[in-house]
Scaffold this motif. Structure first.
Motif, PDB file in Angstrom:
ATOM      1  N   GLY A 107       5.342  -0.464  -7.191  1.00 45.54           N
ATOM      2  CA  GLY A 107       4.851   0.449  -6.418  1.00 45.54           C
ATOM      3  C   GLY A 107       4.798   0.069  -4.961  1.00 45.54           C
TER       4      GLY A 107
ATOM      5  N   SER B 207       4.083   8.968  -9.390  1.00 47.71           N
ATOM      6  CA  SER B 207       2.767   8.619  -9.031  1.00 47.71           C
ATOM      7  C   SER B 207       2.698   7.729  -7.812  1.00 47.71           C
ATOM      8  CB  SER B 207       1.933   7.660  -9.969  1.00 47.71           C
ATOM      9  OG  SER B 207       0.793   7.177  -9.698  1.00 47.71           O
ATOM     10  N   GLY B 208       3.982   6.830  -7.612  1.00 45.31           N
ATOM     11  CA  GLY B 208       3.996   6.230  -6.227  1.00 45.31           C
ATOM     12  C   GLY B 208       4.535   7.108  -5.007  1.00 45.31           C
TER      13      GLY B 208
ATOM     14  N   SER C  32       1.547   8.687  -3.359  1.00 43.90           N
ATOM     15  CA  SER C  32       0.917   7.679  -2.806  1.00 43.90           C
ATOM     16  C   SER C  32       1.660   7.583  -1.368  1.00 43.90           C
ATOM     17  CB  SER C  32       0.821   6.508  -3.492  1.00 43.90           C
ATOM     18  OG  SER C  32      -0.040   5.597  -2.796  1.00 43.90           O
ATOM     19  N   HIS C  33       2.854   7.292  -1.622  1.00 45.53           N
ATOM     20  CA  HIS C  33       3.914   7.187  -0.409  1.00 45.53           C
ATOM     21  C   HIS C  33       3.813   8.453   0.545  1.00 45.53           C
ATOM     22  CE1 HIS C  33       5.736   2.882  -0.617  1.00 45.53           C
ATOM     23  NE2 HIS C  33       5.648   3.438  -1.804  1.00 45.53           N
TER      24      HIS C  33
ATOM     25  N   ARG D 174       1.447  10.423   1.008  1.00 50.23           N
ATOM     26  CA  ARG D 174       0.158  10.402   1.585  1.00 50.23           C
ATOM     27  C   ARG D 174       0.083   9.384   2.803  1.00 50.23           C
ATOM     28  NH1 ARG D 174      -3.778  11.273  -3.626  1.00 50.23           N
ATOM     29  NH2 ARG D 174      -3.406  13.656  -3.810  1.00 50.23           N
ATOM     30  N   GLU D 175       0.768   8.158   2.591  1.00 52.76           N
ATOM     31  CA  GLU D 175       0.978   7.261   3.625  1.00 52.76           C
ATOM     32  C   GLU D 175       1.815   7.655   4.782  1.00 52.76           C
ATOM     33  OE1 GLU D 175      -0.987   4.403   3.789  1.00 52.76           O
ATOM     34  OE2 GLU D 175      -2.232   5.143   2.211  1.00 52.76           O
TER      35      GLU D 175
ATOM     36  N   SER E 176       1.639   1.230 -10.013  1.00 59.94           N
ATOM     37  CA  SER E 176       2.414   1.671  -9.079  1.00 59.94           C
ATOM     38  C   SER E 176       1.600   2.644  -7.984  1.00 59.94           C
ATOM     39  CB  SER E 176       3.814   2.584  -9.355  1.00 59.94           C
ATOM     40  OG  SER E 176       3.206   3.833 -10.045  1.00 59.94           O
ATOM     41  N   TYR E 177       0.965   3.389  -8.304  1.00 61.82           N
ATOM     42  CA  TYR E 177      -0.145   4.108  -7.371  1.00 61.82           C
ATOM     43  C   TYR E 177      -0.927   3.009  -6.524  1.00 61.82           C
ATOM     44  CZ  TYR E 177      -3.025   7.747  -5.313  1.00 61.82           C
ATOM     45  OH  TYR E 177      -3.890   8.543  -4.627  1.00 61.82           O
ATOM     46  N   ILE E 178      -1.419   2.143  -7.179  1.00 65.72           N
ATOM     47  CA  ILE E 178      -2.091   0.909  -6.418  1.00 65.72           C
ATOM     48  C   ILE E 178      -1.191   0.152  -5.461  1.00 65.72           C
ATOM     49  CG2 ILE E 178      -3.693  -0.911  -6.674  1.00 65.72           C
ATOM     50  CD1 ILE E 178      -4.822   0.061  -9.117  1.00 65.72           C
TER      51      ILE E 178
ATOM     52  N   ALA F  47       1.677   0.941  -4.150  1.00 63.34           N
ATOM     53  CA  ALA F  47       2.091   1.682  -2.937  1.00 63.34           C
ATOM     54  C   ALA F  47       1.197   1.594  -1.755  1.00 63.34           C
ATOM     55  CB  ALA F  47       2.498   3.441  -3.361  1.00 63.34           C
ATOM     56  N   LYS F  48      -0.245   1.233  -2.156  1.00 67.20           N
ATOM     57  CA  LYS F  48      -1.046   1.375  -1.011  1.00 67.20           C
ATOM     58  C   LYS F  48      -0.899   0.244   0.108  1.00 67.20           C
ATOM     59  CE  LYS F  48      -3.516   4.994  -2.444  1.00 67.20           C
ATOM     60  NZ  LYS F  48      -3.533   6.188  -1.528  1.00 67.20           N
TER      61      LYS F  48
END
Length: 256
Positions: free
Chosen positions: A17, A56-57, A60-61, A63-64, A223-225, A227-228
């Motif tokens: 991620g 999932s990733g 997150s990306h 949203r970023e 991967s979700y975490i 990507a942050k």
């Protein structure tokens, strides 16, 4: 063994991620070397799992603010076509040969990306002359994105890898995306590629559903975490991780 697989996949998902890579090659090496699964099963299961972890990733990306939708849609659609067709040829390759070919592609992907970084000099978010020209011409932009999708999708389907480094090189050089944008957009592109390639491997009987669920459970969380952290580190560290991940996975697979 299910608990061990899930825990290790969470750790792998954190790395995947972060760098924006699909991580299929990394997962293949783990399943083959650490858990002893046959290479064809590892390829099919790992590629299919990227559908879920990449989704999932990618969320997150997105949203970023790291996803470029136009590039992602074009490359993803044509990549799916390439992955579905080429996945049906993988079953004809002997297991020992496929093991070396997949490892070689992983190492090559890291080396090519490393060469690109050395030749291009200091990273910059500004578009170079080539990418600026492509960006201004809609037809050329579409053709470039479509060809990039077909090529990387074919590599994914044949060798079970996500082809993330090759996708990222195309996004960085041809389309002029920044390191963060290429990482996030790559996650989006791998979604249709993984779906089409996974279907192809399932038709050949190389998809282990139980193993798939275990891999997905771990990689989606990781991967979700991971990507942050992409936007919270210097680009030089992100690009270094992009290079080292496939090379490490390739040498790990060679040790099988």
């Amino acid at each position: 063994m299910a608990i061990e697989i899930i825990l290790i996949m969470i750790a792998a998902g954190l790395i995947v991620g972060f760098v924006g890579a699909g991580g299929s090659g990394f997962i293949i090496s783990i399943l083959t070397v650490l858990f002893g699964f046959p290479i064809h099963v590892a390829l099919g299961t790992a590629l299919a799992s990227m559908l879920f972890s990449s989704f999932s990733g990618a969320v997150s990306h997105y949203r970023e603010g790291n996803v470029t939708l136009r590039a992602g849609l074009i490359i993803g659609i044509f990549g799916a076509v390439g992955a579905f067709i080429s996945s049906h040829f993988s079953g004809f390759i002997p297991e020992d040969i496929l093991n070396y070919l997949t490892a070689g592609m992983l190492v090559l992907s890291g080396v090519v990306l490393c060469i690109r970084l050395l030749l291009m000099g200091k990273p910059s978010d500004k578009k170079n002359t080539v990418s600026a020209f492509i960006y201004r011409n809609k037809v050329i932009y579409f053709i470039s994105a479509a060809l990039l999708g077909i090529l990387t999708g074919a590599l994914s389907g044949l060798f079970g890898i996500g082809s993330a480094p090759f996708i990222q090189i195309g996004l960085l050089i041809l389309l002029g995306l920044s390191a963060q944008q290429s990482a996030g957009t790559t996650m989006m592109i791998i979604i249709p590629i993984a779906l089409a390639g996974g279907v192809g491997y399932a038709q050949l009987g190389f998809l282990d559903i139980k193993l798939l669920l275990e891999v997905v459970a771990g990689t989606m969380i990781g991967s979700y975490i991971g990507a942050k952290f992409t936007k919270r580190v210097r680009p030089v560290y992100l690009k270094t991780a992009m290079v080292l991940l496939p090379i490490f996975a390739g040498f790990l697979l060679l040790s099988a």
